[in-house]
Design a protein around this motif. Structure first.
Motif, PDB file in Angstrom:
ATOM      1  N   CYS A   1      17.486  18.961  17.989  1.00  0.00           N
ATOM      2  CA  CYS A   1      16.143  18.839  17.416  1.00  0.00           C
ATOM      3  C   CYS A   1      15.984  17.501  16.702  1.00  0.00           C
ATOM      4  O   CYS A   1      14.928  16.873  16.765  1.00  0.00           O
ATOM      5  CB  CYS A   1      15.870  19.979  16.428  1.00  0.00           C
TER       6      CYS A   1
ATOM      7  N   LYS B   1      10.687  19.111  11.075  1.00  0.00           N
ATOM      8  CA  LYS B   1       9.374  19.661  10.679  1.00  0.00           C
ATOM      9  C   LYS B   1       8.325  18.565  10.539  1.00  0.00           C
ATOM     10  O   LYS B   1       7.124  18.835  10.606  1.00  0.00           O
ATOM     11  CB  LYS B   1       9.453  20.458   9.371  1.00  0.00           C
TER      12      LYS B   1
ATOM     13  N   HIS C   1      21.876  23.249  17.913  1.00  0.00           N
ATOM     14  CA  HIS C   1      20.413  23.310  17.871  1.00  0.00           C
ATOM     15  C   HIS C   1      19.805  22.188  17.016  1.00  0.00           C
ATOM     16  O   HIS C   1      18.960  21.427  17.471  1.00  0.00           O
ATOM     17  CB  HIS C   1      20.002  24.696  17.346  1.00  0.00           C
TER      18      HIS C   1
ATOM     19  N   HIS D   1      11.471  20.810  19.257  1.00  0.00           N
ATOM     20  CA  HIS D   1      12.206  22.049  19.533  1.00  0.00           C
ATOM     21  C   HIS D   1      12.144  22.376  21.026  1.00  0.00           C
ATOM     22  O   HIS D   1      13.111  22.874  21.584  1.00  0.00           O
ATOM     23  CB  HIS D   1      11.658  23.204  18.692  1.00  0.00           C
TER      24      HIS D   1
ATOM     25  N   ASP E   1      17.429  26.907  10.389  1.00  0.00           N
ATOM     26  CA  ASP E   1      16.528  27.561   9.434  1.00  0.00           C
ATOM     27  C   ASP E   1      16.357  29.063   9.671  1.00  0.00           C
ATOM     28  O   ASP E   1      15.484  29.680   9.076  1.00  0.00           O
ATOM     29  CB  ASP E   1      15.175  26.843   9.396  1.00  0.00           C
TER      30      ASP E   1
ATOM     31  N   ASP F   1      17.477  20.084  11.812  1.00  0.00           N
ATOM     32  CA  ASP F   1      16.477  21.142  11.996  1.00  0.00           C
ATOM     33  C   ASP F   1      15.355  21.007  10.966  1.00  0.00           C
ATOM     34  O   ASP F   1      14.176  21.220  11.269  1.00  0.00           O
ATOM     35  CB  ASP F   1      17.155  22.517  11.898  1.00  0.00           C
TER      36      ASP F   1
HETATM   37 ZN    ZN Z   1      15.043  25.096  14.556  1.00  0.00          ZN
END
Ligand code: ZN
Length: 349
Positions: free
Chosen positions: A270, A174, A266, A250, A123, A170
Protein backbone atom coordinates in the motif's frame (compact mmCIF):
# COMPACT_ATOMS: atom_id res chain seq x y z
CA UNK A 1 -32.31 11.46 5.70
CA UNK A 2 -34.37 8.71 7.27
CA UNK A 3 -31.69 6.10 6.97
CA UNK A 4 -30.26 4.98 10.28
CA UNK A 5 -26.52 5.45 10.43
CA UNK A 6 -25.21 2.93 12.93
CA UNK A 7 -21.71 3.28 14.36
CA UNK A 8 -20.14 0.46 16.39
CA UNK A 9 -17.02 1.52 18.26
CA UNK A 10 -14.71 -0.16 20.78
CA UNK A 11 -15.77 0.60 24.34
CA UNK A 12 -12.32 0.25 25.92
CA UNK A 13 -9.00 1.01 24.22
CA UNK A 14 -5.73 0.72 26.13
CA UNK A 15 -2.41 1.51 24.47
CA UNK A 16 0.96 1.52 26.21
CA UNK A 17 3.73 -0.46 27.81
CA UNK A 18 2.73 -3.65 29.64
CA UNK A 19 -0.99 -3.03 29.27
CA UNK A 20 -1.53 -6.75 28.57
CA UNK A 21 -1.78 -7.24 32.32
CA UNK A 22 -5.04 -5.27 32.36
CA UNK A 23 -6.75 -7.79 30.03
CA UNK A 24 -8.34 -9.73 32.92
CA UNK A 25 -9.79 -6.64 34.57
CA UNK A 26 -11.10 -5.37 31.25
CA UNK A 27 -12.91 -8.65 30.54
CA UNK A 28 -14.34 -8.62 34.05
CA UNK A 29 -15.52 -5.07 33.59
CA UNK A 30 -17.25 -6.11 30.37
CA UNK A 31 -18.98 -8.92 32.26
CA UNK A 32 -17.23 -11.75 30.44
CA UNK A 33 -16.94 -15.09 32.27
CA UNK A 34 -15.92 -17.53 29.55
CA UNK A 35 -13.55 -16.51 26.79
CA UNK A 36 -11.83 -18.24 23.90
CA UNK A 37 -8.30 -17.03 23.18
CA UNK A 38 -7.39 -17.36 19.51
CA UNK A 39 -3.64 -17.32 18.91
CA UNK A 40 -0.81 -18.67 16.76
CA UNK A 41 1.74 -21.27 17.90
CA UNK A 42 4.49 -18.64 18.03
CA UNK A 43 2.39 -15.81 19.42
CA UNK A 44 1.23 -18.18 22.17
CA UNK A 45 4.75 -18.05 23.62
CA UNK A 46 5.05 -14.28 23.10
CA UNK A 47 1.66 -13.20 24.46
CA UNK A 48 -1.06 -15.87 24.18
CA UNK A 49 0.03 -17.93 27.16
CA UNK A 50 0.44 -14.83 29.29
CA UNK A 51 -3.00 -13.60 28.22
CA UNK A 52 -4.52 -16.93 29.25
CA UNK A 53 -2.76 -16.82 32.66
CA UNK A 54 -3.91 -13.25 33.29
CA UNK A 55 -7.50 -14.14 32.36
CA UNK A 56 -7.49 -17.22 34.61
CA UNK A 57 -6.01 -15.25 37.51
CA UNK A 58 -8.95 -12.87 37.14
CA UNK A 59 -11.30 -15.82 37.59
CA UNK A 60 -12.37 -16.25 33.98
CA UNK A 61 -12.62 -19.56 32.19
CA UNK A 62 -10.14 -19.08 29.37
CA UNK A 63 -9.53 -21.73 26.71
CA UNK A 64 -6.96 -21.43 23.94
CA UNK A 65 -7.26 -22.42 20.30
CA UNK A 66 -4.52 -22.20 17.68
CA UNK A 67 -4.77 -20.92 14.13
CA UNK A 68 -2.29 -21.47 11.33
CA UNK A 69 -4.35 -20.56 8.26
CA UNK A 70 -6.50 -17.50 7.64
CA UNK A 71 -9.26 -19.35 5.80
CA UNK A 72 -12.99 -19.94 6.22
CA UNK A 73 -12.44 -23.49 7.47
CA UNK A 74 -10.54 -22.09 10.44
CA UNK A 75 -13.24 -19.47 11.03
CA UNK A 76 -15.88 -22.23 11.17
CA UNK A 77 -13.77 -24.33 13.53
CA UNK A 78 -13.16 -21.41 15.92
CA UNK A 79 -16.86 -20.50 15.77
CA UNK A 80 -17.78 -24.08 16.74
CA UNK A 81 -15.29 -24.10 19.62
CA UNK A 82 -16.57 -20.77 20.88
CA UNK A 83 -20.16 -22.05 20.77
CA UNK A 84 -19.22 -25.34 22.44
CA UNK A 85 -17.87 -23.53 25.49
CA UNK A 86 -20.61 -20.83 25.32
CA UNK A 87 -17.92 -18.16 25.22
CA UNK A 88 -18.89 -14.56 25.98
CA UNK A 89 -16.01 -13.29 23.89
CA UNK A 90 -13.44 -14.40 21.37
CA UNK A 91 -10.07 -12.80 22.08
CA UNK A 92 -7.62 -12.54 19.19
CA UNK A 93 -4.01 -12.48 20.42
CA UNK A 94 -1.62 -12.20 17.49
CA UNK A 95 -0.89 -10.62 14.15
CA UNK A 96 -3.25 -9.56 11.40
CA UNK A 97 -4.33 -13.08 10.40
CA UNK A 98 -5.15 -14.21 13.92
CA UNK A 99 -7.05 -11.01 14.61
CA UNK A 100 -9.11 -11.47 11.43
CA UNK A 101 -9.98 -15.09 12.28
CA UNK A 102 -11.03 -14.13 15.81
CA UNK A 103 -13.06 -11.17 14.52
CA UNK A 104 -14.96 -13.15 11.93
CA UNK A 105 -15.55 -16.12 14.27
CA UNK A 106 -16.93 -13.75 16.90
CA UNK A 107 -19.23 -12.16 14.32
CA UNK A 108 -20.49 -15.55 13.18
CA UNK A 109 -21.08 -16.90 16.68
CA UNK A 110 -22.62 -13.63 17.88
CA UNK A 111 -20.13 -13.08 20.71
CA UNK A 112 -17.97 -10.11 21.59
CA UNK A 113 -14.55 -9.68 20.04
CA UNK A 114 -11.50 -8.43 21.94
CA UNK A 115 -8.42 -7.43 19.95
CA UNK A 116 -4.94 -7.97 21.40
CA UNK A 117 -2.51 -7.24 18.54
CA UNK A 118 1.10 -8.41 18.82
CA UNK A 119 2.19 -6.54 15.69
CA UNK A 120 1.26 -3.14 14.25
CA UNK A 121 1.26 -4.35 10.64
CA UNK A 122 -2.14 -3.02 9.48
CA UNK A 123 -5.27 -1.16 10.53
CA UNK A 124 -7.41 -4.26 11.07
CA UNK A 125 -6.57 -4.26 14.79
CA UNK A 126 -9.50 -2.00 15.69
CA UNK A 127 -11.73 -2.17 12.62
CA UNK A 128 -14.94 -4.09 12.04
CA UNK A 129 -13.60 -5.52 8.78
CA UNK A 130 -11.75 -8.76 8.18
CA UNK A 131 -9.92 -10.25 5.23
CA UNK A 132 -9.96 -14.04 5.04
CA UNK A 133 -9.19 -16.47 2.22
CA UNK A 134 -12.18 -18.26 0.75
CA UNK A 135 -14.58 -15.30 0.69
CA UNK A 136 -14.13 -14.98 -3.05
CA UNK A 137 -12.57 -11.52 -2.94
CA UNK A 138 -9.17 -10.13 -2.05
CA UNK A 139 -10.43 -7.28 0.11
CA UNK A 140 -12.01 -7.18 3.55
CA UNK A 141 -15.62 -7.81 4.53
CA UNK A 142 -17.79 -6.66 7.43
CA UNK A 143 -17.26 -8.70 10.56
CA UNK A 144 -17.50 -7.09 13.99
CA UNK A 145 -15.95 -4.09 15.72
CA UNK A 146 -13.89 -5.03 18.80
CA UNK A 147 -15.52 -4.30 22.16
CA UNK A 148 -12.00 -3.72 23.53
CA UNK A 149 -8.51 -3.20 22.11
CA UNK A 150 -5.47 -3.94 24.26
CA UNK A 151 -2.34 -2.86 22.38
CA UNK A 152 0.80 -3.50 24.40
CA UNK A 153 3.56 -1.39 22.86
CA UNK A 154 6.27 -3.45 24.57
CA UNK A 155 5.11 -6.64 22.83
CA UNK A 156 4.69 -4.81 19.52
CA UNK A 157 8.18 -3.29 19.82
CA UNK A 158 9.61 -6.80 20.12
CA UNK A 159 8.00 -7.98 16.87
CA UNK A 160 10.17 -7.75 13.73
CA UNK A 161 10.46 -4.08 12.75
CA UNK A 162 9.25 -4.91 9.24
CA UNK A 163 5.69 -5.27 10.60
CA UNK A 164 5.84 -1.83 12.20
CA UNK A 165 7.10 -0.24 8.97
CA UNK A 166 4.27 -2.02 7.12
CA UNK A 167 1.70 -0.60 9.54
CA UNK A 168 3.09 2.88 8.79
CA UNK A 169 2.62 2.26 5.06
CA UNK A 170 -1.00 1.28 5.67
CA UNK A 171 -1.61 4.49 7.66
CA UNK A 172 0.24 6.83 5.30
CA UNK A 173 -1.89 5.43 2.44
CA UNK A 174 -4.95 7.24 3.87
CA UNK A 175 -3.60 10.45 2.30
CA UNK A 176 -4.63 8.98 -1.06
CA UNK A 177 -7.64 6.91 0.09
CA UNK A 178 -9.46 10.00 1.36
CA UNK A 179 -8.84 11.87 -1.92
CA UNK A 180 -10.24 8.89 -3.84
CA UNK A 181 -13.30 8.95 -1.59
CA UNK A 182 -13.80 12.70 -2.22
CA UNK A 183 -13.41 12.10 -5.94
CA UNK A 184 -16.13 9.43 -5.84
CA UNK A 185 -18.34 11.89 -3.98
CA UNK A 186 -17.78 14.65 -6.53
CA UNK A 187 -18.07 12.37 -9.55
CA UNK A 188 -20.82 9.94 -8.55
CA UNK A 189 -22.45 11.59 -5.57
CA UNK A 190 -21.24 8.79 -3.31
CA UNK A 191 -21.71 9.44 0.41
CA UNK A 192 -18.68 11.20 1.88
CA UNK A 193 -18.24 11.71 5.62
CA UNK A 194 -15.97 14.60 6.48
CA UNK A 195 -15.49 13.45 10.06
CA UNK A 196 -14.31 9.96 9.09
CA UNK A 197 -12.23 11.39 6.24
CA UNK A 198 -10.55 13.94 8.50
CA UNK A 199 -9.75 11.33 11.12
CA UNK A 200 -8.03 9.11 8.54
CA UNK A 201 -6.13 12.07 7.05
CA UNK A 202 -4.98 13.21 10.47
CA UNK A 203 -3.65 9.72 11.26
CA UNK A 204 -1.69 9.75 8.02
CA UNK A 205 -0.15 13.18 8.74
CA UNK A 206 0.72 12.29 12.34
CA UNK A 207 2.53 9.11 11.32
CA UNK A 208 4.46 11.00 8.61
CA UNK A 209 5.44 13.65 11.17
CA UNK A 210 6.55 10.91 13.58
CA UNK A 211 8.69 9.09 11.00
CA UNK A 212 11.95 9.70 12.89
CA UNK A 213 10.52 8.66 16.26
CA UNK A 214 9.17 5.49 14.73
CA UNK A 215 12.45 4.71 12.98
CA UNK A 216 14.30 5.24 16.27
CA UNK A 217 11.89 2.77 17.93
CA UNK A 218 10.85 5.34 20.54
CA UNK A 219 7.88 4.58 22.78
CA UNK A 220 6.30 7.84 21.56
CA UNK A 221 6.58 6.68 17.95
CA UNK A 222 4.97 3.32 18.67
CA UNK A 223 2.19 5.04 20.55
CA UNK A 224 1.49 7.41 17.64
CA UNK A 225 1.36 4.48 15.23
CA UNK A 226 -0.92 2.40 17.49
CA UNK A 227 -3.25 5.34 18.06
CA UNK A 228 -3.31 5.94 14.31
CA UNK A 229 -4.21 2.29 13.67
CA UNK A 230 -7.01 2.46 16.23
CA UNK A 231 -8.22 5.82 14.84
CA UNK A 232 -8.39 4.40 11.32
CA UNK A 233 -10.46 1.47 12.61
CA UNK A 234 -12.75 4.04 14.21
CA UNK A 235 -12.87 6.08 10.97
CA UNK A 236 -14.08 2.97 9.10
CA UNK A 237 -16.72 2.32 11.75
CA UNK A 238 -17.94 5.92 11.47
CA UNK A 239 -18.02 5.75 7.68
CA UNK A 240 -19.69 2.34 7.73
CA UNK A 241 -17.19 1.07 5.14
CA UNK A 242 -13.46 0.92 4.47
CA UNK A 243 -13.73 4.01 2.21
CA UNK A 244 -11.68 6.44 4.37
CA UNK A 245 -8.86 3.90 4.63
CA UNK A 246 -8.77 2.11 1.29
CA UNK A 247 -8.57 3.67 -2.16
CA UNK A 248 -6.62 3.18 -5.37
CA UNK A 249 -3.39 2.36 -3.47
CA UNK A 250 -5.19 -0.54 -1.75
CA UNK A 251 -6.57 -1.76 -5.09
CA UNK A 252 -2.99 -1.82 -6.36
CA UNK A 253 -1.96 -3.90 -3.32
CA UNK A 254 -4.90 -6.29 -3.81
CA UNK A 255 -3.88 -6.68 -7.48
CA UNK A 256 -0.33 -7.53 -6.37
CA UNK A 257 -1.72 -10.12 -3.93
CA UNK A 258 -3.47 -11.75 -6.87
CA UNK A 259 -0.69 -11.72 -9.47
CA UNK A 260 2.69 -11.44 -7.70
CA UNK A 261 4.47 -14.78 -7.27
CA UNK A 262 5.45 -13.69 -3.77
CA UNK A 263 3.52 -10.67 -2.52
CA UNK A 264 5.06 -8.42 0.15
CA UNK A 265 3.22 -7.32 3.32
CA UNK A 266 -0.10 -5.50 2.86
CA UNK A 267 1.12 -2.18 4.27
CA UNK A 268 4.39 -2.35 2.35
CA UNK A 269 2.50 -2.70 -0.93
CA UNK A 270 0.00 0.00 0.00
CA UNK A 271 2.88 2.36 0.80
CA UNK A 272 4.45 1.94 -2.63
CA UNK A 273 1.00 2.27 -4.22
CA UNK A 274 0.49 5.50 -2.30
CA UNK A 275 3.58 7.09 -3.85
CA UNK A 276 2.25 6.45 -7.38
CA UNK A 277 -1.42 7.26 -6.72
CA UNK A 278 -0.35 10.46 -4.95
CA UNK A 279 1.35 11.52 -8.19
CA UNK A 280 -1.88 10.84 -10.12
CA UNK A 281 -3.78 12.97 -7.60
CA UNK A 282 -1.25 15.81 -7.89
CA UNK A 283 -0.24 15.38 -4.24
CA UNK A 284 3.29 15.95 -2.94
CA UNK A 285 4.34 12.34 -3.63
CA UNK A 286 7.99 13.09 -2.90
CA UNK A 287 7.34 13.91 0.75
CA UNK A 288 5.24 10.74 1.07
CA UNK A 289 8.11 8.72 -0.38
CA UNK A 290 10.55 10.45 1.94
CA UNK A 291 8.47 9.58 5.02
CA UNK A 292 8.34 5.93 3.96
CA UNK A 293 12.08 5.98 3.32
CA UNK A 294 12.83 7.46 6.76
CA UNK A 295 10.62 4.84 8.40
CA UNK A 296 12.39 2.09 6.49
CA UNK A 297 9.35 0.92 4.52
CA UNK A 298 9.83 -0.14 0.88
CA UNK A 299 9.58 2.58 -1.77
CA UNK A 300 10.63 0.55 -4.83
CA UNK A 301 9.69 -2.67 -6.63
CA UNK A 302 13.08 -4.07 -5.77
CA UNK A 303 12.55 -3.45 -2.04
CA UNK A 304 9.15 -5.14 -2.31
CA UNK A 305 10.85 -8.10 -3.99
CA UNK A 306 8.43 -7.81 -6.90
CA UNK A 307 9.37 -7.66 -10.58
CA UNK A 308 8.96 -4.62 -12.81
CA UNK A 309 6.44 -6.29 -15.12
CA UNK A 310 4.23 -7.35 -12.21
CA UNK A 311 4.12 -3.79 -10.86
CA UNK A 312 2.98 -2.46 -14.25
CA UNK A 313 0.36 -5.22 -14.65
CA UNK A 314 -0.97 -4.57 -11.14
CA UNK A 315 -1.31 -0.85 -11.89
CA UNK A 316 -3.44 -1.62 -14.95
CA UNK A 317 -5.44 -4.39 -13.25
CA UNK A 318 -6.15 -2.46 -10.03
CA UNK A 319 -9.26 -0.65 -11.32
CA UNK A 320 -10.96 -4.00 -12.13
CA UNK A 321 -10.58 -5.47 -8.63
CA UNK A 322 -13.53 -3.70 -7.13
CA UNK A 323 -15.63 -2.10 -9.88
CA UNK A 324 -18.01 -0.35 -7.45
CA UNK A 325 -15.13 1.50 -5.77
CA UNK A 326 -14.52 4.62 -7.88
CA UNK A 327 -10.98 5.99 -7.58
CA UNK A 328 -8.49 8.08 -9.53
CA UNK A 329 -7.75 4.93 -11.54
CA UNK A 330 -11.22 5.11 -13.12
CA UNK A 331 -10.55 8.69 -14.11
CA UNK A 332 -7.12 8.18 -15.68
CA UNK A 333 -7.62 4.67 -17.13
CA UNK A 334 -3.93 3.82 -17.29
CA UNK A 335 -2.62 2.00 -20.34
CA UNK A 336 0.36 -0.29 -19.88
CA UNK A 337 2.69 2.40 -21.25
CA UNK A 338 1.25 5.04 -18.94
CA UNK A 339 1.50 2.68 -15.96
CA UNK A 340 5.13 2.03 -16.75
CA UNK A 341 5.85 5.76 -17.11
CA UNK A 342 4.12 6.43 -13.79
CA UNK A 343 6.13 3.79 -11.92
CA UNK A 344 9.34 5.02 -13.51
CA UNK A 345 8.51 8.65 -12.83
CA UNK A 346 8.22 7.87 -9.10
CA UNK A 347 11.36 5.76 -9.03
CA UNK A 348 9.36 2.64 -8.15
CA UNK A 349 10.78 0.71 -11.12
ZN1 ZN B 1 -4.96 -1.48 4.67
Amino acid sequence: MNEIHRIDLPRIVVVGRRVLKSLGEICQELGHERVLVVTGKRTYKIAGEKAQDILRESGLRAEVTFVTEADMETVERVKAESEAMAADAVIGVGGGRTIDIAKLSAAKSGTFFVSVPTTASHDGIASSLASVKGLGRPYSVKARAPIAVVADSRIIAEAPYRFTASGCGDIISKAVAVLDWRLAHETNGEYYGDYAGSLALMSSSLVMESAHQIRDRLEEGYRTLLEALVSCGVAMSIAGSSRPCSGSEHLFSHALDMIAPRPALHGEQCGVGTIMMAKLHGLDWRSIRESLRVIGAPTTARELGIGRGVIVKALVKAREIRPERYTILNRVNLTEEEAEALAEGCGVI
